[in-house]
Design a protein around this motif. Structure first.
Motif, PDB file in Angstrom:
ATOM      1  N   GLU A 115      -4.722   3.029  -4.213  1.00 33.49           N
ATOM      2  CA  GLU A 115      -5.883   4.123  -3.393  1.00 33.49           C
ATOM      3  C   GLU A 115      -5.597   3.385  -2.281  1.00 33.49           C
ATOM      4  OE1 GLU A 115     -10.634   3.705  -3.186  1.00 33.49           O
ATOM      5  OE2 GLU A 115      -9.651   3.576  -5.570  1.00 33.49           O
ATOM      6  N   ALA A 116      -5.412   2.120  -2.068  1.00 30.89           N
ATOM      7  CA  ALA A 116      -5.485   1.228  -0.637  1.00 30.89           C
ATOM      8  C   ALA A 116      -3.778   2.131   0.192  1.00 30.89           C
ATOM      9  CB  ALA A 116      -5.318  -0.019  -0.974  1.00 30.89           C
TER      10      ALA A 116
ATOM     11  N   LEU B 247       6.276   3.237   5.076  1.00 32.60           N
ATOM     12  CA  LEU B 247       5.140   4.270   4.697  1.00 32.60           C
ATOM     13  C   LEU B 247       3.383   4.078   5.116  1.00 32.60           C
ATOM     14  CD1 LEU B 247       7.003   5.184   1.332  1.00 32.60           C
ATOM     15  CD2 LEU B 247       7.555   6.403   3.723  1.00 32.60           C
ATOM     16  N   LYS B 248       2.730   3.144   4.949  1.00 30.37           N
ATOM     17  CA  LYS B 248       1.566   3.318   4.708  1.00 30.37           C
ATOM     18  C   LYS B 248       1.392   3.319   6.741  1.00 30.37           C
ATOM     19  CE  LYS B 248      -2.611   0.489   3.580  1.00 30.37           C
ATOM     20  NZ  LYS B 248      -3.062   1.510   4.479  1.00 30.37           N
TER      21      LYS B 248
ATOM     22  N   ASP C  16       1.205   8.086   0.372  1.00 30.21           N
ATOM     23  CA  ASP C  16       0.991   9.320  -0.852  1.00 30.21           C
ATOM     24  C   ASP C  16       2.127   9.969  -1.400  1.00 30.21           C
ATOM     25  OD1 ASP C  16       1.893  11.117   1.505  1.00 30.21           O
ATOM     26  OD2 ASP C  16       0.145  12.550   1.161  1.00 30.21           O
ATOM     27  N   SER C  17       3.521   9.001  -0.419  1.00 25.94           N
ATOM     28  CA  SER C  17       4.759   9.322  -1.203  1.00 25.94           C
ATOM     29  C   SER C  17       5.108   8.062  -1.694  1.00 25.94           C
ATOM     30  CB  SER C  17       5.567   9.996   0.220  1.00 25.94           C
ATOM     31  OG  SER C  17       6.057   8.558   1.188  1.00 25.94           O
ATOM     32  N   VAL C  18       4.284   7.613  -2.051  1.00 30.53           N
ATOM     33  CA  VAL C  18       4.814   6.518  -2.872  1.00 30.53           C
ATOM     34  C   VAL C  18       4.010   6.748  -4.691  1.00 30.53           C
ATOM     35  CG1 VAL C  18       4.189   4.332  -3.836  1.00 30.53           C
ATOM     36  CG2 VAL C  18       4.439   4.790  -0.926  1.00 30.53           C
TER      37      VAL C  18
ATOM     38  N   GLN D 276       2.354  -8.677   1.478  1.00 28.29           N
ATOM     39  CA  GLN D 276       2.897  -8.005   1.822  1.00 28.29           C
ATOM     40  C   GLN D 276       2.652  -7.685   2.738  1.00 28.29           C
ATOM     41  OE1 GLN D 276       6.477 -10.247   1.632  1.00 28.29           O
ATOM     42  NE2 GLN D 276       7.261  -8.559   3.628  1.00 28.29           N
ATOM     43  N   ILE D 277       2.453  -5.979   2.803  1.00 23.78           N
ATOM     44  CA  ILE D 277       2.218  -4.963   3.415  1.00 23.78           C
ATOM     45  C   ILE D 277       0.920  -5.104   4.501  1.00 23.78           C
ATOM     46  CG2 ILE D 277       1.669  -2.744   3.151  1.00 23.78           C
ATOM     47  CD1 ILE D 277       2.429  -2.769   0.454  1.00 23.78           C
ATOM     48  N   GLY D 278      -0.003  -6.309   3.749  1.00 31.75           N
ATOM     49  CA  GLY D 278      -1.058  -6.402   5.059  1.00 31.75           C
ATOM     50  C   GLY D 278      -2.207  -4.621   5.314  1.00 31.75           C
ATOM     51  N   GLY D 279      -2.927  -4.758   6.372  1.00 32.79           N
ATOM     52  CA  GLY D 279      -3.702  -3.904   6.173  1.00 32.79           C
ATOM     53  C   GLY D 279      -4.602  -4.095   5.462  1.00 32.79           C
TER      54      GLY D 279
END
Lengths: 179, 251, 749
Positions: free
Chosen positions: C173-174, C144-145, C151-153, C504-507
Motif C-alpha cells: 500500500e505504501a 518506481l515509487k 503500481d507496477s510492482v 531502504q526505499i524511504g519516503g
C-alpha cells in the motif's frame, strides 16, 4: 662329517638377533607411546591445574561443573565463567593470558577430552552424583592433579564391576547403558 | 544337578523372568488407525533411521522400524483397503532371541526385546527367525547429506554397516521417564509418562502404550477390549502388541 | 666373542629403530582419535547440555496452522511434535509436518543472496552480499515509487497469514500498489464460494466431525489432504471409538479411493464431476419423503424437482436404491455432516456441486449445532489472506499484465507458479515482459530458477510470525511462530527483508513500517490483542502476556464453542441452487479417460518433494516411493494389455507425459489418476528429475461460477509404450491370503 648344531644355529644367529632387537625396540616404542604420549593425560591448550583450584582455593567441583548433578553431562565451564574470576585474579600469569586471548577472540578453549565413552553408551552424571558417588570414585584424586590424568579404564568391565558391587538396580541390563 | 534342572525350568518359562519389572506393551486400534503414516516419520525422526536412497529401496533394503502394511479386501466396486502398522512385537517368547550367537538380542527385565548394536556381529539369523519381518539390517553405513546430520537424535546411536536394528519401544524415552521418576523420588513410572514417538504423533490416538503389570494402566484396560487380537498368535510367540480389529458400523 | 661387524651393527640399529617406530605407531593406533571438549564462550541461558529445550511455534507446511513443539538439543532442532496446547492438532502431527526438519537442514537450501549472471533459466547465479541485494532491489523499488509507478510492482506469495500478511499489505500500500496476491494451488476456492452462496460469507466453518453420527463426504479427503487433516483425524478417531458404543458412520463418494475412502464404512463411486448432482438427488429424496418441514419447503421442493433418483441415477451412475438409502440414512442418523472436496472441487461445476452439498446440511438442520456445522466467531484479528487468494482466472489477469509489460517488478515468495500452473497459462512466456523477477524463497524451485535476484528467506523454524488458523476451531485463537534455532545459512526472515526494504526505499514507507525487526513489529501488533481482548489474567502486564503466549505457542479466549444460529435462506437463494453436468476438455471418443490428478499426503502440491523423509515415505495407498505413476483399474489394464510397470503415454489436448502404470483396485474403470508432486526440474537433489507433473497436461478448464482452475476436467488417452520399469514400492503381497493378520472377522479373499 659331523653336523654341528652350533653351526646350524649360527646361520640363523644374525636374523634371530635382528628380530629380537626389533621386538625389544617395538616394546620400548609401545611403552614410550602409552606412558609419555598417554591419552590418559593429554597436554591441554592451557595448563590448567585442578590442584590449584580445588585443593589450594577450595572451590568445589560443582562450582564449575555446574550440570553434573542436573544433566547427563557434567559440563565444562564457559570461558565467561573462567573470566568471571580471572578478570582480577592472577591476570599476569602467562596461562591466564592465554585464557584472556581466547576470551577476547570469543573463541572456545579447545580442551582435549580425557574422559570419554563411545557414542553408543548412555552415561549420565546426574544419576551417579545423585546416588551419592563422589567424583573421585571414577575420576580419581583430581584435586591433587596439576594435569588431569584418567585413572579408570572407562571400559565396560569396569562399569559392570561397580554396578555389580553396588547392586545397582538393573545395573547389568545392556539397555541400562547402551542406547 | 537339581540346581541345573531348576535353572532349566526357569529358562523354559516364557521370557524366563519370574516377574517382569515393567511389562511394556502396546495396543493399536485399527478402527482408529487411518494409515496416514505419521508414525512412520515420527519413528524415523526419533530413532535416526537412515535416508537410504532410491537405489536401496529398489534393492528392498529400506529401513523402517515401523511400517504400515496394507491389505485389499474384495474386488471393485465392493473393495476395501485395510491398514495395519507393523513394528517389533517385543514377543515374550521371541523366536529372534534364541538363535543369536552373541546374545545381542535378549529379553530384559522390562519385557523388552533388546538389540545391542555394539554386541551384534551381523549374522542376520534373528531377522530370519522373526515372523513379523520387523528386523532390519544395515547393509551399508549410511551418510546424511550435510547439514541433515544436525537433526540426529543424540540419545540414539547411529548404526553402521553390519548391524541389525529394530524398534526399541523408544528405549531412550523409557529411560528418560525412569530418570524423571527417580528425580521425583518415585519408584515407578506413572501411566502415560512414556510415549514412544509413534504413539505421541498418532493423529487419531490409535496407539496406547504402557505397563501391563499395572492393572489400572490404560494399556491394560485396552488389552481386555473384545476386539483385541494378536498377529500370528498361533505361533505362540506371545507378542506384546494387541491390535483391536476394525469395527463394523452399527448404522 | 665374535666382533660385530659394522654392517651388522647398522642392521641391529636399523631393526631396533624400525621396531620402536612400529611400537610407537601401534600404541598410537590403539588410542582413540583426540576428541575436543569445547566449552561455550558464554553459556546460553535457555539450555543445559544434554537436556532438551522445547519451543512452541507454528507448522507452515500446509495451511492448517497446527501448533508444533520443536525439541532442540544444544541449539539444534531434533524433532517436531504437535503442540499439546494447540486446539487445532492437540499434540498430534502429520508426516509432512514432522518432516519440516528436512526443510530446515536441507542441503539444497539457498545459502546466500544470488544474482543472475547468464540467460534467464540457465541456472547461472553468482553469490552477492545482503547489502548489495537489498540496495539493488531497494533502489529499483524506490525509483518506481518516485516515478509514481509503484503500481507496477506485483507481489505474489503463498498462503501467508497473520501479521506477516498484513506487513506485506502495508508495504504494498505504501508503495502505491494494490497488486498483492496469494497463489496457493491447494486453496479451496470453490468451497469458499459455495459457502458464501449459502452462508453469506466467504468462510470455512467448523465441521464438527467429533460429534457427528454420519459423515457423508463427497470426495473430501479429510483424513489426508483436505483443509485441516490432523484436526479431522483427531475428530475421526473420536467418532469411531471415543464415544462408547456409539460409532459414527463414514460414507465416501469419489471416483478414486482416497485415504479417507479406504477408512470409510462405505465407498461409493459416481461418474466424475457428478457429486453435486448426487447431492441434489439425495435432497430430492429428503424433500419427497417429508424429511424437511421448514417454512421454505415449497421453494426447496421446486429446486430439487428436476433431480429425481431415476434421473440422477442415470447422470451419476449410482443406483436408485443407493440414492434413497443414503438419503434415508443421512436423515435418520443425526447429527450428520455433508462435506465436499477433493475432485468434487476440481470440476467445472465445482461451486454448484459444493453449494448442493451444503444444502444437504441445511435440509437436515445441521447448521449451528454440535455434530454439524458450527460457525466460527470473529477472529482475534481479521484474516485478510483468503480475500487475496488469486484463482486461475485472476492469475491469467496477472499473466496478461506481465505480457503487456505492465509489471516492472514481480516479487515471488513461497509460491511456485511455474510448477503449479498448467503450461497453458503461459506464465513462463509472460516472464519475458517482466524486467525484474525477484524470488524470496528458501529453495531453488522452478520459479526461483528463473529469477533475476534471489533473496533467500528463513524457513518457518527460524523466523518470527503469527497465525490465525483457518478454518478456526470454533472459538478465537491466535498462535505465534518463533525461531527455534539460529539461522542455518546466510538467510533473512521475510519480515526483516520487507522492513529493511521499507527503510531502504524511504519516503512514507518507514513511517508506515517504523520497525527494523519482525519481532518488535509482532509484539506491537499483539499489544492490540492484549488491549482489546480480555487476557486470561488481566492484572498481568503485556510482557507477561507475551511471554505466556510464547511459552504456550497459542493464545485462545475460551474453549467452549458458542453456537451461532443460522437464519433461513432467502427464496431467491434457494431458487439459484442448481447443478449442471460437468464438462471436460477433450472428446470422449479420442480421450476415453478422465484424468484425476490428486494431492498426496507426502508432497501435497509438490512442495514436499524436496524432503528426503517424504520421498522415502511409502505412499499410503500404493506404498510407492521416489516416483510418479498412473493408476488404472485392473479391468481397464487387462483390456488394454497393460501390467504394472508398463510405461504409459498419457496424452491430453494440452500435452503428453510418460509414467509407469500401477493397477489400482479401487478406481473407476473410466478414469485414471496421477499423484501431484513429482516432476520437478529444480528444487534440490531429492526432488529434481524424478517422475512427472500431471499439471503439465491439464487443459485450462475453469469453473463456471468463479473461474478457478478445474483441475479434474481434462480427458486423456493412454498408450502403452515398449518401455517397462520396475515400480519401487515396499508392499509385497497385498492380500491377507487367509492369514489372520487383520483379526478373525476380516474377509478373506
Amino acid at each position: 662329517m659331523s653336523i654341528s648344531v652350533r653351526d646350524a644355529l649360527g646361520t640363523f644367529k644374525k636374523p634371530a638377533v635382528i628380530s629380537i632387537i626389533g621386538l625389544i625396540g617395538f616394546i620400548i616404542g609401545y611403552v614410550i607411546d602409552v606412558t609419555v604420549f598417554s591419552d590418559a593425560s593429554p597436554v591441554q591448550p592451557i595448563n590448567f591445574s585442578h590442584r590449584m583450584h580445588v585443593s589450594k582455593n577450595s572451590i568445589p567441583c560443582l562450582h564449575c561443573h555446574v550440570y553434573a548433578d542436573k544433566t547427563p553431562s557434567a559440563g565444562v565451564p564457559g570461558v565467561s565463567k573462567c573470566m568471571g574470576c580471572h578478570k582480577v585474579i592472577a591476570t599476569e600469569h602467562p596461562e591466564i593470558q592465554k585464557l584472556a586471548t581466547y576470551w577476547e577472540k570469543r573463541e572456545p578453549i579447545p580442551w582435549i577430552k580425557v574422559h570419554d565413552v563411545p557414542d553408543f553408551v548412555y552415561f549420565t552424571h546426574k544419576r551417579h552424583v545423585l546416588a551419592g558417588l563422589a567424583c573421585q570414585e571414577c575420576h580419581g584424586p583430581v584435586e591433587n592433579m596439576d594435569r588431569v590424568t584418567r585413572v579408570s579404564s572407562l571400559k565396560m568391565p569396569w562399569c559392570v564391576d561397580c554396578h555389580t558391587k553396588k547392586q545397582v538396580e538393573n545395573g547389568r541390563d545392556c539397555w541400562t547403558c547402551h542406547k | 544337578m537339581g540346581k541345573m534342572r531348576d535353572k532349566l525350568k526357569q529358562y523354559l518359562k516364557p521370557g524366563y523372568y519370574e516377574k517382569y519389572d515393567y511389562h511394556w506393551g502396546m495396543t493399536i486400534d485399527l478402527d482408529r488407525c487411518t494409515g496416514c503414516e505419521a508414525c512412520v516419520v515420527a519413528c524415523q525422526a526419533e530413532n535416526n533411521l537412515p535416508i537410504v536412497g532410491e537405489k536401496r529401496f529398489k534393492e528392498r533394503r529400506e529401513i523402517k522400524w515401523l511400517r504400515v502394511e496394507r491389505y485389499w479386501e474384495g474386488e471393485y466396486p465392493n473393495i476395501k483397503l485395510r491398514f495395519i502398522p507393523m513394528l517389533c512385537q517385543h514377543c515374550d517368547q521371541a523366536p529372534c532371541e534364541t538363535p543369536c550367537p552373541v546374545a545381542a538380542t535378549y529379553h530384559n527385565q522390562d519385557g523388552l526385546n533388546t538389540q545391542i548394536y555394539n554386541r551384534c556381529i551381523g549374522t542376520r539369523t534373528c531377522a530370519v527367525y522373526c515372523p513379523y519381518e520387523v528386523r532390519y539390517f544395515n547393509w551399508f553405513t549410511y551418510k546424511w547429506d550435510e547439514p541433515l546430520e544436525q537433526q540426529l537424535n543424540p540419545d540414539v546411536t547411529v548404526r553402521e554397516k553390519g548391524v541389525m536394528e529394530k524398534c526399541t519401544f523408544c528405549i531412550q524415552r523409557i529411560r528418560q521417564a525412569k530418570d524423571h521418576a527417580k528425580d521425583d523420588g518415585r519408584r515407578r513410572v506413572r501411566d502415560g509418562e512414556v510415549t514412544p514417538a509413534c504413539v505421541q504423533s498418532c493423529p487419531t490416538k490409535a496407539m496406547v502404550f504402557g505397563d501391563l503389570n499395572d492393572p489400572n494402566s490404560r494399556v491394560s484396560k485396552m488389552y481386555k477390549n473384545p476386539r483385541g487380537y494378536k498377529v500370528l498368535e498361533e505361533l505362540n510367540t506371545l507378542p506384546k502388541i494387541v491390535y483391536l480389529k476394525k469395527a463394523d458400523s452399527d448404522v | 666373542m665374535n666382533k660385530i661387524s659394522r654392517r651388522d651393527f647398522l642392521k641391529f640399529i636399523g631393526a631396533g629403530s624400525i621396531g620402536a617406530g612400529a611400537g610407537l605407531l601401534y600404541g598410537k593406533s590403539t588410542k582413540k582419535t583426540v576428541e575436543l571438549l569445547l566449552p561455550q564462550v558464554i553459556p546460553p541461558e535457555d539450555y543445559s547440555p544434554g537436556i532438551a529445550t522445547w519451543y512452541n511455534t507454528i507448522c507452515q507446511q500446509c495451511g492448517a496452522g497446527c501448533g508444533i513443539s520443536v525439541r532442540t538439543r544444544e541449539g539444534r532442532a531434533k524433532k517436531i511434535e504437535g503442540n499439546s496446547n494447540h486446539p487445532v492438532n492437540q499434540g498430534r502431527l502429520c508426516a509432512m509436518g514432522q518432516a519440516g526438519l528436512n526443510a530446515l537442514y536441507n542441503p539444497d537450501r539457498i545459502k546466500s543472496p544470488l544474482k543472475r549472471t547468464g540467460e534467464r533459466g540457465n541456472n547461472s547465479f553468482t553469490e552477492i552480499s545482503w547489502d548489495e541485494a537489498l540496495t539493488t532491489l531497494g533502489s529499483r523499488l524506490g525509483n518506481l515509487k518516485i516515478q509514481k509507478h509503484g503500481d507496477s510492482v506485483y507481489l505474489l506469495t503463498g498462503g501467508v497469514r497473520g501479521h506477516i500478511d498484513k506487513l506485506f499489505a502495508t508495504f504494498m500500500e505504501a508503495m502505491g500498489s494494490d497488486n498483492y496476491f496469494h497463489y496457493d494451488f491447494t486453496h479451496p476456492f470453490a468451497l469458499y464460494e459455495a459457502n458464501r452462496i449459502i452462508f453469506g460469507e466467504e468462510i470455512i466453518p467448523y465441521y464438527d466431525i467429533n460429534n457427528a453420527n454420519y459423515v457423508l463426504s463427497f470426495g473430501a479427503d479429510y483424513l489426508g489432504t483436505w483443509i485441516s487433516p490432523v484436526h479431522y483425524s483427531l475428530a475421526y478417531g473420536h467418532l469411531r471409538q471415543g464415544r462408547g458404543n456409539q460409532r459414527g458412520k463414514c460414507v465416501q463418494i469419489e471416483p478414486r479411493m482416497s485415504l479417507t475412502g479406504a477408512n470409510a464404512d462405505e465407498w461409493i463411486t459416481c461418474l466424475p464431476g457428478t457429486e453435486g448432482l448426487l447431492a441434489m438427488g439425495l435432497a430430492h429424496v429428503i424433500m419427497n419423503d417429508g424429511g424437511y418441514t421448514g417454512s421454505d419447503q415449497n421453494e426447496w421442493m421446486q429446486a430439487v424437482t428436476p433431480y429425481s433418483p431415476s434421473v440422477v441415477s442415470r447422470q451419476t451412475g449410482v443406483e436408485v436404491r443407493d440414492i434413497t438409502r443414503l438419503a434415508h440414512e443421512f436423515m435418520k442418523h443425526q447429527p450428520g455432516l455433508a462435506i465436499g472436496g477433493g475432485h468434487t472441487e476440481g470440476n467445472t461445476n465445482a461451486v454448484a456441486s459444493l453449494t448442493a452439498i451444503n444444502a444437504l446440511n441445511y435440509l437436515s438442520g445441521n447448521l449451528g449445532k454440535p455434530g454439524g456445522i458450527i460457525f466460527n466467531p470473529e477472529p482475534a484479528f481479521p484474516n485478510m489472506s483468503i480475500k487475496r487468494q488469486a484463482n486461475y482466472t485472476q492469475m491469467l489477469e496477472l499473466i496478461t499484465a506481465m505480457t503487456n509489460k505492465g509489471v516492472d517488478i514481480l516479487l515471488v515468495h513461497n509460491t511456485n507458479p511455474v510448477f503449479n500452473l498448467p503450461p497453458a497459462a503461459k506464465f513462463i512466456e509472460a516472464l519475458h515482459g517482466v524486467p525484474l523477477l525477484v524470488s524470496l524463497s528458501s529453495f531453488m524451485d522452478e520459479t526461483t530458477a528463473l529469477a533475476d535476484l534471489v533473496l533467500p528467506t528463513h524457513t518457518y523454524l527460524e523466523a518470527w510470525g503469527d497465525d490465525i488458523p483457518e478454518p478456526g476451531v470454533g472459538f478465537p485463537i491466535a498462535s505465534i511462530s518463533q525461531p527455534v534455532v539460529k539461522p542455518v545459512y546466510n538467510t533473512q526472515s521475510i519480515g526483516d527483508i520487507i522492513l529493511a526494504l521499507a527503510h531502504q526505499i524511504g519516503g512514507e514507507l518507514p513511517v508506515a513500517l517504523p520497525w527494523t525487526q519482525t519481532e518488535d513489529y509482532l509484539k506491537d501488533s499483539w499489544k492490540k490483542i492484549y488491549q482489546e481482548r480480555t487476557p486470561v489474567d488481566a492484572t498481568a502486564g503485556f510482557d507477561d502476556f507475551w511471554k505466556a503466549a510464547l511459552m504456550s505457542g497459542v493464545w485462545g479466549e475460551n474453549k467452549t464453542r458458542p453456537l451461532i444460529k443460522f437464519d433461513r435462506l432467502s427464496n431467491n437463494q434457494i431458487q439459484k441452487i442448481h447443478v449442471s453436468q460437468p464438462s471436460f476438455a477433450g472428446d470422449e471418443k479420442d480421450y476415453p479417460f478422465v484424468l484425476l490428478p490428486y494431492l498426496t499426503q507426502t508432497f501435497y502440491d509438490g512442495r514436499g518433494a524436496n524432503l528426503p523423509w517424504l520421498q522415502e515415505l511409502p505412499d499410503p495407498m500404493t506404498s510407492i516411493v521416489y516416483s510418479s505413476w498412473v493408476e488404472l483399474n485392473p479391468k481397464t489394464a487387462n483390456r488394454l494389455g497393460i501390467s504394472e510397470g508398463d510405461v504409459l503415454e498419457v496424452q491430453s489436448i494440452a500435452g503428453t507425459i510418460r509414467a509407469p502404470a500401477f493397477l489400482y483396485p479401487a478406481i473407476r474403470p473410466d478414469v485414471i489418476a496421477m499423484p501431484i508432486g513429482q516432476g520437478h526440474s529444480h528444487y534440490g537433489r531429492y526432488a529434481q528429475n524424478r517422475g512427472v507433473n500431471p499439471m503439465t497436461i491439464l487443459a485450462p478448464e475453469v469453473d463456471d461460477t468463479n473461474g478457478a482452475l478445474a483441475w479434474s476436467a481434462t480427458r486423456v488417452r493412454i498408450t502403452k509404450t515398449e518401455e517397462r520399469i520396475r515400480i519401487i514400492k515396499t508392499d509385497g503381497v497385498t492380500r491377507t491370503l487367509g492369514r489372520q493378520i487383520l483379526g478373525n472377522n476380516s474377509v478373506h479373499t
